[in-house]
Design an enzyme around this catalytic site. Structure first.
Site, PDB file in Angstrom:
ATOM      1  CG  ASP A 187       6.235  -3.289   6.141  1.00  0.00           C
ATOM      2  OD1 ASP A 187       5.315  -3.898   5.573  1.00  0.00           O
ATOM      3  OD2 ASP A 187       6.372  -2.048   6.078  1.00  0.00           O
ATOM      4  CG  ASP A 219       0.494   1.119   4.361  1.00  0.00           C
ATOM      5  OD1 ASP A 219       0.616   0.641   5.504  1.00  0.00           O
ATOM      6  OD2 ASP A 219       1.425   1.113   3.525  1.00  0.00           O
TER       7      ASP A 219
HETATM    8  C1  DGJ Z   1       4.575  -0.088   4.652  1.00  0.00           C
HETATM    9  C2  DGJ Z   1       3.868  -0.074   5.976  1.00  0.00           C
HETATM   10  O1  DGJ Z   1       2.578  -0.549   5.844  1.00  0.00           O
HETATM   11  C3  DGJ Z   1       3.899   1.336   6.546  1.00  0.00           C
HETATM   12  O2  DGJ Z   1       3.165   1.388   7.721  1.00  0.00           O
HETATM   13  C4  DGJ Z   1       5.326   1.718   6.771  1.00  0.00           C
HETATM   14  O3  DGJ Z   1       5.892   0.899   7.754  1.00  0.00           O
HETATM   15  C5  DGJ Z   1       6.099   1.612   5.471  1.00  0.00           C
HETATM   16  N1  DGJ Z   1       5.949   0.334   4.855  1.00  0.00           N
HETATM   17  C6  DGJ Z   1       7.565   1.869   5.695  1.00  0.00           C
HETATM   18  O4  DGJ Z   1       8.296   1.670   4.568  1.00  0.00           O
END
Ligand code: DGJ
Length: 721
Positions: A474, A543
């Site tokens: 991430d 997200d």
């Molecule tokens: C952003 C990601 O896109 C989410 O899926 C998740 O992993 C969060 N970060 C966790 O902090």
């Protein structure tokens, strides 16, 4: 095939569907004579019109009709009479103008990988390459243009390199390509958006002047994708001309098209020249990232089919390219930071009962991380939360018959972390200025090789500490407060050096752990680009997990990227981002358009929901190959419904999905025509308990059920009889 016709000083690059023709004309100037639908032989039918144009400069006083300002230049410098957007800017003792004239060329079989940058490759050894050196004797600078022809795949991969001679120079701008087209009646297609709303397919009329999209965030970004296409205004899904370009890069970029005063256009793409400059000492070179350039006359379907296949076969690498992807459960939206080992185990147990294959532990397992305010950089397990450690938890998950996967965010550092306390200087910062925060975190300085080594070591230790089959990588903020060297405006190299550091880290980790499936993420699709896909063959698209919100995100993504690269999850209803209620059936049908996963608390679901999920999982296993490796067809997109078809490579199976948005009074009956089937063959659909020949489904179409319900959807699976 790449032909060179000595007499005419002409290069004819012949791809499957297009010809790309270059010529060296008077004064050694390299011009683009044609880019478009294939022709067999070029005999100069489109003669260049030479006219005395007012205010367009001439290289000699004897000929007022020859001007760089009006020629279809292949690569163009500022300062010598071409007043359009330049392809490069190189500063030195010569000033900033380069007089680029043809010096030599080479044609050869095969292609090299770019050093330190992701690049296209070909396993079959079919690529043919052309390099052309342009040279300025005053500056003693060589500009090499690279053309790699993937003829069968219908792509011309371009890049450019500047090499300093005896004098140091500063490269202030270097586009990976520019091309001059003789007309400007285009619509410009881009994939733009924002966090939670990535890759909206955006269409704009080409205005007078310049239209461009760019990123200056240190990442390709949620809001812009390194992709641009120019299409004839009447281009449809199945017919019409499209020129497209995609940059194989994950950092700051610019894509532009300029409509000139004489109604031609200049199309280009490369590293963003804002806040960029690169110092070259004598004899040093700077190479641009690659750009994938193509033309099709087969409309948007042609663009999609070519691009999806090229990305799958010539950009994504490693053992997972053709491997079917596991169905996963991710605990993020199920628990956020609030989990215990017992809770995770209970979730994993339920997941294994419904047939899920991979359990992914998301954020919150390391350091003292119980919220997003601390511990980034401290890549060791929190044994208060995980008493059995990663090893023990992975073992428990494996004992349930599932693989174990883990979330990391290795480009970041929290001020409240052991790493920051030891190495505060490792965070990107301008000395003397306070930090700029985003999600309360800072970015690690990947331009510093020591930082890269540290991260490779610490992530390697994590991977070696337990049986980890999958990593979600991430990246949750963009870059600010760049280091002093940058701020002094001496060399604005930081952004690109960061990306080179990142690629170095990714190369080392993915080569050392080839059996780990890496999925890239940047708060969803904030860095869903070809650079990342070269190292990590899968991306978490957004997200936004709302099935209805996802439709446009997934459709934009699928315009150029293959479904096998796109992570897509079923989450809770009401949805956490939009508050929308949708049925489990619709959430499943939409998530099954990519790599299926689940991201909700299975331990609180009813037996009925669990049994429905178990059905979905079983069904997806039967169609997974068709979805992930088959051909994708957009069938319909209106204000109120979307329809898609995925067809297996051998045309023996296809999966049809229809999703309606709002229920409308007195709604007209909806029929959708299918595509890509074998017209001679008969198919059986279990959901409809009916058989149809391919030609009937393609020529007449299927009538959709008339159901008075918002967000209604169907999925029909057809198998050949
Ligand atoms: C952003 C990601 O896109 C989410 O899926 C998740 O992993 C969060 N970060 C966790 O902090």
């Amino acid at each position: 095939m790449i032909e060179f016709h000595e007499e005419q000083q002409l290069f004819h690059i012949k791809s499957r569907d297009f010809s790309y023709i270059l010529q060296v004309i008077e004064h050694g100037i390299l011009v683009n004579r044609y880019f478009g639908k294939s022709i067999k032989k070029f005999s100069d039918s489109n003669k260049i019109t030479y006219l005395d144009r007012a205010f367009s400069g001439n290289p000699t006083s004897q000929n007022r009709t020859f001007s760089l300002d009006t020629l279809p230049l292949e690569f163009s410098s500022t300062g010598l009479g071409d007043f359009r957007t330049s392809s490069l800017e190189v500063l030195g003792q010569h000033g900033s103008a380069l007089s680029l004239t043809y010096r030599s060329h080479r044609i050869y079989q095969g292609k090299e990988q770019l050093s330190g940058l992701p690049s296209s490759y070909d396993k079959e050894g079919q690529v043919e390459s052309l390099e052309i050196d342009l040279y300025d004797s005053l500056a003693d600078v060589t500009v090499t243009l690279y053309y790699h022809l993937f003829e069968k795949a219908n792509y011309l991969v371009r890049s450019a390199k500047v090499t300093a001679g005896q004098y140091p120079v500063k490269v202030n701008k270097l586009m990976s390509f520019t091309v001059d087209l003789p007309r400007s009646y285009f619509k410009v297609h881009t994939l733009t958006g924002r966090y939670g709303h990535e890759k909206e397919w955006n269409v704009t009329d080409l205005p007078d002047g310049r239209f461009d999209i760019s990123s200056i965030r240190g990442a390709s970004s949620h809001s812009k994708t390194p992709f641009m296409a120019l299409a004839n205004p009447d281009t449809s899904e199945t017919e019409g001309d499209i020129y497209s370009a995609q940059l194989v890069y994950s950092g700051n970029f610019r894509a532009f098209v300029e409509k000139t005063a004489l109604k031609t256009s200049r199309f280009g793409m490369g590293i963003n020249d804002d806040q960029f400059s690169w110092r070259l000492e004598a004899d040093q070179s700077f190479q641009s990232p690659e750009v994938l350039l193509s033309y099709t006359d087969k409309g948007f379907r042609g663009l999609t089919n070519d691009s999806q296949a090229f990305v799958r076969e010539h950009i994504c690498r490693g053992p997972f390219v053709e491997k079917l992807r596991p169905i996963l459960i991710n605990n993020w939206e199920a628990t956020y930071f609030d989990f215990t080992e017992a809770k995770l185990h209970a979730l994993a147990e339920k997941a294994s009962q419904v047939g899920i294959e991979l359990f992914v532990l998301d954020d919150g397992w390391f350091g003292k991380r119980n919220s997003d305010t601390s511990s980034l950089g401290d890549w060791y397990e929190n044994t208060e939360k995980l008493p059995s450690g990663l090893k023990g938890l992975a073992q428990k998950v494996n004992d349930l018959g599932m693989q174990f996967g883990l979330w990391v965010e290795p480009e970041m550092i929290s001020e409240d972390s052991d790493l920051y306390r030891q190495h505060p200087d490792w965070a990107i910062q301008t000395k003397g200025r306070t930090h700029t925060y985003s999600r309360e975190q800072l970015v690690l300085d990947y331009a510093n090789p020591q930082v890269c080594d540290y991260i490779v070591n610490s992530i390697s230790k994590v991977l070696e500490s337990a049986n980890i089959s999958y990593i979600k990588w991430d990246m949750n903020r963009n870059m600010t407060n760049l280091p002093e060297a940058y701020a002094n405006h001496e060399n604005q190299e930081f952004f690109h050096r960061y990306i080179l550091g990142l690629y170095d880290v990714l190369e080392r980790l993915t080569q050392t752990f080839p059996d780990v499936l890496f999925e890239s993420c940047s708060g969803g699709g904030g860095r869903y680009d070809l650079g990342m896909l070269h190292y990590m063959p899968q991306t978490w698209a957004s997200d936004n997990t709302d099935a209805i919100g996802r439709l446009s995100i997934q459709e934009g993504t699928s315009l150029i990227y293959p479904s096998i690269t796109m992570g897509s999850h079923v989450s809770a209803s009401p949805n956490h981002q939009t508050g929308r209620h949708t049925s489990l059936q619709t959430r499943g049908n939409v998530a099954m358009l990519g790599n299926l996963g689940y991201e909700l608390d299975l331990t609180t679901l009813s037996d009925k929901d669990l049994s429905d999920i178990s059905q979905q999982v079983k069904l997806y296993k039967g169609i997974r190959e068709t979805i992930q490796l088959g051909d994708y067809y957009r069938l319909a997109k209106t204000d109120n419904y979307y329809a898609y078809n995925y067809v297996s490579k051998d045309q023996s199976q296809f999966v049809f999905t229809f999703v309606k948005l709002l229920s409308v009074a007195e709604s007209p009956s909806i029929q959708v025509k299918l595509s890509g089937l074998d017209s001679e063959k008969e198919y059986y659909c279990q959901e409809l308990d009916a058989r149809f020949y391919g030609d009937e489904l393609m020529n007449i179409g299927l009538t959709m059920p008339h159901v008075q319900e918002d967000y209604f959807s169907v999925q029909y699976i057809f198998n050949i009889i």
